[in-house]
Motif scaffolding. Structure first.
Motif, short mmCIF file in Angstrom:
data_model
loop_
_atom_site.label_atom_id
_atom_site.label_comp_id
_atom_site.label_asym_id
_atom_site.label_seq_id
_atom_site.Cartn_x
_atom_site.Cartn_y
_atom_site.Cartn_z
N GLY A 221 0.78 -1.23 0.00
CA GLY A 221 0.00 0.00 0.00
C GLY A 221 0.81 1.28 0.00
N SER A 222 2.11 1.17 -0.20
CA SER A 222 2.98 2.35 -0.16
C SER A 222 2.56 3.40 -1.18
N PHE A 223 2.46 3.00 -2.45
CA PHE A 223 2.08 3.96 -3.48
C PHE A 223 0.62 4.40 -3.34
N ARG A 224 -0.23 3.49 -2.89
CA ARG A 224 -1.66 3.81 -2.73
C ARG A 224 -1.86 4.94 -1.71
N LYS A 225 -1.06 4.95 -0.66
CA LYS A 225 -1.20 5.99 0.35
C LYS A 225 -0.92 7.37 -0.23
N ILE A 226 0.01 7.43 -1.17
CA ILE A 226 0.33 8.73 -1.77
C ILE A 226 -0.77 9.14 -2.75
N THR A 227 -1.22 8.22 -3.57
CA THR A 227 -2.29 8.58 -4.52
C THR A 227 -3.56 8.96 -3.78
N ASP A 228 -3.87 8.29 -2.67
CA ASP A 228 -5.04 8.67 -1.88
C ASP A 228 -4.90 10.08 -1.35
N HIS A 229 -3.71 10.43 -0.89
CA HIS A 229 -3.48 11.77 -0.36
C HIS A 229 -3.67 12.81 -1.45
N ILE A 230 -3.14 12.53 -2.64
CA ILE A 230 -3.29 13.47 -3.76
C ILE A 230 -4.77 13.67 -4.09
N ILE A 231 -5.51 12.58 -4.14
CA ILE A 231 -6.94 12.65 -4.47
C ILE A 231 -7.72 13.42 -3.41
N GLN A 232 -7.38 13.18 -2.14
CA GLN A 232 -8.11 13.80 -1.04
C GLN A 232 -7.68 15.24 -0.76
N HIS A 233 -6.45 15.58 -1.16
CA HIS A 233 -5.93 16.93 -0.91
C HIS A 233 -5.34 17.52 -2.20
#
Length: 311
Positions: A179-191
């Motif tokens: 989930g390393s990359f997923r955490k970053i993409t989620d942050h980009i989407i949410q912020h």
């Protein structure tokens, strides 16, 4: 350590003036401005884009959003002036760290004055590999990379450096699984209004793989991605000699040539990763983020809309 590295070519290309002077941090640059091919949103169930505005968004020229995505080597030696640049000038408050616990402990031991948490920012630990040393020297040992495989002595063509390609595939797969990359993409989407910095040890391998996958997802041509990856070789600036000497002193490299090979970003490595792994094994970058990282079609579309602007 200091970062005096700059590039002076024209803006909007892979050889742009992308290196930014952030005190104490080397190989610091942004990904904004790269031209993108047309990337239409995924069709809705009726076979057409979800709405007309989305369809219009992707007509014509587009590029990666400027001053939003930043990559670098570890910022552990950042200076007060560097922190000021990071926060006040670039607006970066979120920093994603790909390093393992082992690597962070090594830095703390070797450089007792190093920073882990930078005042005014939030550090997100997103290790690609939880334990172990995955610095460039260690990747070379783990995946059998040798300077002998860098070129084909019997041909004018470059041979594919399979060791680095295997390493980059392992990085992509491990980052998807944990989930390393997923955490970053989620942050980009949410912020979508908050610029981010992501880094590993030297900002070359794990950082290079994630940058390549994001750029490929957004339609940046492979040649441009390869050129961006190769910029790391010059990105170390005055720190390059320090890295070479450290590798020699610690017997991580037998010769200066070997040390230079270890820290260099070889274009053929990224080219082979994009062609043999991303395109052939994953299908493409979009499929990688959906099938391997678990993003939905809608999330991928939102990620692209956040990262790409119409010119």
């Amino acid at each position: 350590m200091s970062n005096d590295t700059t590039s002076t070519a024209s803006a909007g290309t892979a050889t742009s003036s992308r290196f930014l002077s952030v005190g104490g941090v080397v190989n610091f640059r942004e990904l904004g401005g790269y031209p993108c091919d047309s990337v239409p949103p995924a069709p809705a169930s009726n076979g057409s884009p979800d709405n007309a505005s989305e369809a219009i968004l992707w007509v014509g020229h587009s590029s990666i959003r400027p001053r939003f995505l930043f990559r670098s080597a570890q910022p552990s030696q950042i200076t007060p002036a560097g922190i000021e640049t990071l926060i006040r000038q670039l607006g970066i408050q979120a920093i994603f760290d790909f390093r393992s616990r082992t690597e962070i402990q090594l830095v703390a031991t070797r450089y007792p004055d190093s920073l882990l948490e930078i005042p005014g920012t939030t550090r997100y630990s997103v290790p690609v590999f939880t334990e172990g040393d995955y610095s460039p020297a260690s990747l070379v040992k783990r995946y059998g990379v040798s300077s002998d495989t860098a070129t084909d002595s019997t041909s004018s063509k470059c041979a594919k450096p399979t060791g680095f390609v295997h390493a980059y595939e392992a990085i992509a797969r491990s980052a998807a699984e944990n989930g390393s990359f997923r955490k970053i993409t989620d942050h980009i989407i949410q912020h979508p209004d908050r610029p981010i910095l992501f880094h590993c040890t030297l900002g070359k391998d794990r950082t290079g793989v994630f940058a390549a996958l994001l750029l490929s997802l957004c339609g940046v041509p492979n040649d441009t991605i390869v050129e961006d990856y190769a910029m790391t070789t010059e990105g170390f600036g005055v720190w390059r000699e320090h890295l070479i000497q450290r590798l020699l002193q610690r017997k991580d490299a037998a010769t200066r040539e070997d040390a230079e090979f270890i820290i260099a970003s070889h274009p053929e490595s990224m080219k082979a990763f994009l062609e043999d792994v991303v395109a052939t094994k994953f299908g493409d970058a979009r499929n990688y983020f959906i099938q391997h990282c678990g993003l939905t079609e809608a999330e991928v579309d939102k990620l692209i809309r956040t990262l790409v602007i119409a010119n």
